[in-house]
Structure formats: structure tokens, C-alpha cells
Scaffold this motif. Structure first.
Motif, PDB file in Angstrom:
ATOM      1  N   LEU A  36       0.885  -1.026  -0.014  1.00 51.61           N
ATOM      2  CA  LEU A  36      -0.040  -0.008   0.002  1.00 51.61           C
ATOM      3  C   LEU A  36       0.730   1.363   0.135  1.00 51.61           C
ATOM      4  CD1 LEU A  36      -2.756   1.183   0.104  1.00 51.61           C
ATOM      5  CD2 LEU A  36      -2.600   0.930   2.556  1.00 51.61           C
ATOM      6  N   ASP A  37       1.853   1.172   0.805  1.00 48.53           N
ATOM      7  CA  ASP A  37       2.751   2.423   0.770  1.00 48.53           C
ATOM      8  C   ASP A  37       3.514   2.599  -0.341  1.00 48.53           C
ATOM      9  OD1 ASP A  37       3.983   4.228   2.611  1.00 48.53           O
ATOM     10  OD2 ASP A  37       6.027   3.345   2.443  1.00 48.53           O
ATOM     11  N   SER A  38       3.785   1.693  -1.284  1.00 52.64           N
ATOM     12  CA  SER A  38       4.302   1.970  -2.542  1.00 52.64           C
ATOM     13  C   SER A  38       3.547   2.534  -3.569  1.00 52.64           C
ATOM     14  CB  SER A  38       4.917   0.651  -3.275  1.00 52.64           C
ATOM     15  OG  SER A  38       4.083  -0.469  -3.552  1.00 52.64           O
ATOM     16  N   ILE A  39       2.015   1.911  -3.349  1.00 53.48           N
ATOM     17  CA  ILE A  39       1.050   2.324  -4.198  1.00 53.48           C
ATOM     18  C   ILE A  39       0.861   3.849  -4.043  1.00 53.48           C
ATOM     19  CG2 ILE A  39      -1.642   2.463  -4.466  1.00 53.48           C
ATOM     20  CD1 ILE A  39      -1.238  -0.621  -4.221  1.00 53.48           C
ATOM     21  N   SER A  40       0.830   4.263  -2.615  1.00 54.35           N
ATOM     22  CA  SER A  40       0.739   5.747  -2.281  1.00 54.35           C
ATOM     23  C   SER A  40       1.850   6.650  -2.953  1.00 54.35           C
ATOM     24  CB  SER A  40       0.685   5.622  -0.768  1.00 54.35           C
ATOM     25  OG  SER A  40       0.705   7.123  -0.431  1.00 54.35           O
ATOM     26  N   TRP A  41       3.131   6.200  -2.991  1.00 52.92           N
ATOM     27  CA  TRP A  41       4.177   7.062  -3.478  1.00 52.92           C
ATOM     28  C   TRP A  41       3.989   7.084  -4.970  1.00 52.92           C
ATOM     29  CZ3 TRP A  41       6.822  10.267  -1.056  1.00 52.92           C
ATOM     30  CH2 TRP A  41       7.348   9.774   0.329  1.00 52.92           C
ATOM     31  N   LEU A  42       3.528   6.119  -5.514  1.00 50.32           N
ATOM     32  CA  LEU A  42       3.334   6.022  -6.927  1.00 50.32           C
ATOM     33  C   LEU A  42       2.126   7.040  -7.400  1.00 50.32           C
ATOM     34  CD1 LEU A  42       4.127   2.315  -7.933  1.00 50.32           C
ATOM     35  CD2 LEU A  42       5.690   4.233  -8.565  1.00 50.32           C
ATOM     36  N   ILE A  43       1.058   7.127  -6.461  1.00 51.17           N
ATOM     37  CA  ILE A  43      -0.114   7.865  -6.848  1.00 51.17           C
ATOM     38  C   ILE A  43       0.446   9.333  -6.561  1.00 51.17           C
ATOM     39  CG2 ILE A  43      -2.097   8.674  -5.620  1.00 51.17           C
ATOM     40  CD1 ILE A  43      -2.690   5.670  -4.843  1.00 51.17           C
ATOM     41  N   SER A  44       1.154   9.466  -5.559  1.00 49.61           N
ATOM     42  CA  SER A  44       1.818  10.852  -5.293  1.00 49.61           C
ATOM     43  C   SER A  44       2.496  11.448  -6.453  1.00 49.61           C
ATOM     44  CB  SER A  44       2.686  10.787  -4.118  1.00 49.61           C
ATOM     45  OG  SER A  44       1.794  10.483  -2.710  1.00 49.61           O
ATOM     46  N   ALA A  45       3.333  10.337  -7.176  1.00 50.61           N
ATOM     47  CA  ALA A  45       4.336  10.771  -8.443  1.00 50.61           C
ATOM     48  C   ALA A  45       3.309  11.074  -9.507  1.00 50.61           C
ATOM     49  CB  ALA A  45       5.120   9.707  -8.452  1.00 50.61           C
ATOM     50  N   SER A  46       2.270  10.456  -9.657  1.00 55.94           N
ATOM     51  CA  SER A  46       1.347  10.551 -10.826  1.00 55.94           C
ATOM     52  C   SER A  46       0.898  11.929 -10.784  1.00 55.94           C
ATOM     53  CB  SER A  46       0.406   9.544 -10.949  1.00 55.94           C
ATOM     54  OG  SER A  46      -0.494   9.376  -9.721  1.00 55.94           O
ATOM     55  N   MET A  47       0.303  12.367  -9.334  1.00 58.90           N
ATOM     56  CA  MET A  47      -0.434  13.434  -8.982  1.00 58.90           C
ATOM     57  C   MET A  47       0.713  14.584  -9.421  1.00 58.90           C
ATOM     58  SD  MET A  47      -2.542  12.735  -5.368  1.00 58.90           S
ATOM     59  CE  MET A  47      -2.812  14.191  -5.428  1.00 58.90           C
ATOM     60  N   SER A  48       1.599  14.712  -9.006  1.00 61.71           N
ATOM     61  CA  SER A  48       2.908  15.520  -9.270  1.00 61.71           C
ATOM     62  C   SER A  48       3.312  15.750 -10.521  1.00 61.71           C
ATOM     63  CB  SER A  48       4.205  15.202  -8.391  1.00 61.71           C
ATOM     64  OG  SER A  48       3.945  15.049  -7.029  1.00 61.71           O
ATOM     65  N   PHE A  49       3.438  14.635 -11.379  1.00 57.95           N
ATOM     66  CA  PHE A  49       3.449  14.738 -12.723  1.00 57.95           C
ATOM     67  C   PHE A  49       2.503  15.779 -13.418  1.00 57.95           C
ATOM     68  CE2 PHE A  49       3.083  13.408 -17.289  1.00 57.95           C
ATOM     69  CZ  PHE A  49       4.654  13.672 -17.644  1.00 57.95           C
ATOM     70  N   GLY A  50       1.122  15.409 -13.131  1.00 60.78           N
ATOM     71  CA  GLY A  50      -0.146  16.041 -13.559  1.00 60.78           C
ATOM     72  C   GLY A  50       0.214  17.436 -13.199  1.00 60.78           C
ATOM     73  N   TYR A  51       0.541  17.883 -12.123  1.00 56.80           N
ATOM     74  CA  TYR A  51       0.873  19.168 -11.391  1.00 56.80           C
ATOM     75  C   TYR A  51       1.787  19.707 -12.425  1.00 56.80           C
ATOM     76  CZ  TYR A  51      -1.488  17.887  -7.208  1.00 56.80           C
ATOM     77  OH  TYR A  51      -2.565  17.257  -6.257  1.00 56.80           O
ATOM     78  N   LEU A  52       2.825  19.144 -12.726  1.00 52.79           N
ATOM     79  CA  LEU A  52       4.039  19.681 -13.485  1.00 52.79           C
ATOM     80  C   LEU A  52       3.557  20.086 -14.819  1.00 52.79           C
ATOM     81  CD1 LEU A  52       7.189  20.433 -13.245  1.00 52.79           C
ATOM     82  CD2 LEU A  52       7.290  17.869 -14.405  1.00 52.79           C
ATOM     83  N   VAL A  53       2.769  19.112 -15.578  1.00 52.85           N
ATOM     84  CA  VAL A  53       2.414  19.578 -16.789  1.00 52.85           C
ATOM     85  C   VAL A  53       1.477  20.886 -16.791  1.00 52.85           C
ATOM     86  CG1 VAL A  53       0.950  18.720 -18.654  1.00 52.85           C
ATOM     87  CG2 VAL A  53       2.730  17.194 -17.693  1.00 52.85           C
ATOM     88  N   ALA A  54       0.728  20.842 -15.872  1.00 49.03           N
ATOM     89  CA  ALA A  54      -0.205  22.008 -15.659  1.00 49.03           C
ATOM     90  C   ALA A  54       0.626  23.313 -15.501  1.00 49.03           C
ATOM     91  CB  ALA A  54      -1.295  21.718 -14.669  1.00 49.03           C
ATOM     92  N   PHE A  55       1.446  23.327 -14.590  1.00 48.71           N
ATOM     93  CA  PHE A  55       2.013  24.422 -14.260  1.00 48.71           C
ATOM     94  C   PHE A  55       3.198  24.898 -15.293  1.00 48.71           C
ATOM     95  CE2 PHE A  55       1.842  22.606  -9.644  1.00 48.71           C
ATOM     96  CZ  PHE A  55       0.725  23.110  -9.364  1.00 48.71           C
TER      97      PHE A  55
END
Length: 315
Positions: free
Chosen positions: A160-179
């Protein structure tokens, strides 16, 4: 900080590294989020803080489970209050963690829609891009590292912790594209879009994130409700049938449950009343044989074996 404290080959050590990294990133995120005036970054940091708290709980439970399966636990004060161990805490923490992740993502989705209806939010894209780049590098590398390490450890907490980190990475990537997009269109004819970038990308990421922990929550609820795992039940029935046929018992009854990493098995063998009495040592030898077939070396196996001539005791 000793090497033993952060032993990256153990569940405890990896969870400690995860907690430390989460807190550090969350603090950086809140600082940069306030400077950039980005609700997405601030929310992401608060999301990280929640995850750090749940990972800490996971670490505590993992240590309690390890201690409860050791020989020293019998003389431990906790044994007087938790005579059946701590396996039941694992699905509770996993379920709560997964539900909080889903709840946080759902809140982000609703909050982003509200922000859109109010005209969006102006942010400083330069600071947002810097913290997002840092987050992606850390989150992606740590998520992949934990996932790889867990192939040997095989821990639901680490999964679950690895999933959580990968979720966070996917969220951050989405933010990066938008920013980056927002930064590029500043002072252009379409700059009117910039206030809507922050809430829009959060909506997209939330929709992607919400379903991801559902499998973990489903499994946790099954464990809490003691739903019989079919594969384990089939294996136990097969072992018990072989014993019945080998020694001539009338029948058997098997009760099976999975509680976190623990396996709880109760086996009742119906002994023919015509049998001659046996010594207790003979019954114990038979129990040893059954235990061996079910996984004697598994520290998370809770096995009860009963021999009776009264069928009602097995019901």
C-alpha cells in the motif's frame, strides 16, 4: 541514526524511511505551496502528512505483530491483554489508510469544482514547478524502490505504501504539466486560462486516484469480516481429507479465516467411538503431522486441532 534503524531490507526500516521522506516533502510542499499560492500543492502536502501518520501506525502494528510471534512475547506484559496476537490490527490500519486516501482524493475533487465555480486561483508558477520537480524525483524513485524491495518481504503495508508513493508521483506529474503550461501562456492572449489550471488538474488527478486503493480496502474489509479465503479453505480441506482417509476418522470440520498476514485455522476431527484409547503423545504426533502439512514454519499461522467423538463439538 544507526544503520539498523534504517535497515532497507526489513519492513520496519523501509517504513521508517518512508515516514521520514513523507514528512520532509510535506514541509517543503507547504512552504512552497504558500509562496506559490497553490491550493493543489498545499493539499498534496496535507495528503502527505496524513499518509505519514498512517504509515507510522503501520510501523507500530508491524512491530507488534513481529513481537507477538516471537518466543519472548509469552513473557511480555502485552500478552496478558492480547493473548491472540495483533494480526487483527493490520486490516484495520490498511482499511483506514485506503479509505483516507480515497476520502482525501474525493475532497480534492469537490474542492476543485468549487474553486472553478468561484473563478479559479492565480498562482506563482515558478515556485510551483520547482517543488513539483523535487516531488516527482523523490516520490517515483521511492515508490519503485519499495515495490522492488517488497517482492522479497511481501508485506501488505509496503504494498500500500508503494502504491501511495506512485499515486503521489502521478499527481505531481500532472501538476508539473499543468504548471509548465500555465507558465508558458502567461502574458499571452489565452492567459485568462491560468486561474483555472490549478483546480482543473486537481480534478483530473483526483478522478485517476480515487479507484486505486479500492482493492486494498476490499481486502481489508474481507479480513475484518473474517470472510473465508477460498484458496486457503481448499488447501486446508485437502490436507484434512488426506488425514481422514489415512487414519480412518469419521469426518472433519474446518474453519478458516485470513486476518492481515495471519492465517487462523480450526480443525475438528470426528473420532470413531469404537477406537481404542490413545496416549496424548500419539495425538500430539498426529497434530505435528497436520501442522507440517499446513505450514509449520509460518510464524503467522494460528492453528487449533481438536479430536472428539462428539459431532456437536465440531459444529
Amino acid at each position: 541514526m544507526s544503520f539498523k534503524y534504517l535497515n532497507l531490507q526489513t519492513e520496519d526500516g523501509i517504513l521508517r524511511l518512508s515516514i521520514f521522506t513523507t514528512i520532509l516533502l510535506a514541509i517543503l510542499g507547504i512552504v512552497f505551496g504558500l509562496i506559490a499560492s497553490s491550493s493543489a500543492i498545499i493539499f498534496d502536502s496535507i495528503f502527505g502528512m496524513i499518509d505519514a501518520v498512517m504509515t507510522t501506525l503501520a510501523l507500530i502494528v508491524a512491530r507488534l505483530i513481529t513481537k507477538s510471534t516471537s518466543k519472548d512475547f509469552i513473557n511480555n506484559k502485552l500478552e496478558k491483554h492480547f493473548t491472540m496476537g495483533f494480526w487483527h490490527l493490520e486490516p484495520i490500519v490498511l482499511g483506514l489508510n485506503g479509505m483516507l486516501l480515497i476520502g482525501a482524493a474525493t475532497y480534492a475533487f469537490i474542492n476543485s469544482i468549487d474553486s472553478l465555480l468561484l473563478g479559479g486561483r492565480e498562482i506563482l508558477f515558478e515556485y510551483a514547478i520547482i517543488i513539483t520537480l523535487i516531488s516527482i524525483v523523490v516520490e517515483l524513485n521511492l515508490g519503485l524502490f519499495i515495490k522492488k524491495a517488497n517482492k522479497e518481504i511481501k508485506s501488505e503495508f509496503l504494498n500500500l505504501d508503494s502504491i501511495s508513493w506512485l499515486i503521489s508521483a502521478s499527481m505531481s506529474f500532472g501538476y508539473l504539466v499543468a504548471f509548465i503550461f500555465g507558465y508558458m501562456i502567461e502574458d499571452t492572449k489565452i492567459s485568462w486560462i491560468t486561474p483555472f489550471i490549478d483546480p482543473l488538474i486537481l480534478i483530473v488527478v483526483s478522478i485517476f486516484v480515487i479507484p486505486m486503493p479500492l482493492k486494498t480496502v476490499k481486502q481489508a474489509l474481507s479480513d475484518i469480516l473474517l470472510v473465508t479465503p477460498s484458496e486457503l479453505k481448499i488447501h486446508v480441506d485437502k490436507v484434512a481429507k488426506n488425514i481422514v482417509e489415512k487414519y480412518g476418522f469419521d469426518s472433519f470440520r474446518a474453519y478458516v479465516a485470513r486476518v492481515g498476514r495471519g492465517r487462523q485455522i480450526e480443525l475438528y476431527f470426528i473420532v470413531p467411538k469404537s477406537w481404542a484409547p490413545k496416549k496424548l503423545e500419539e495425538w500430539d504426533l498426529l497434530r505435528d503431522e497436520i501442522e507440517k502439512n499446513l505450514g509449520k514454519d509460518d510464524p503467522h499461522l494460528w492453528l487449533t486441532i481438536v479430536f472428539t467423538t462428539d459431532f456437536e463439538w465440531a459444529e
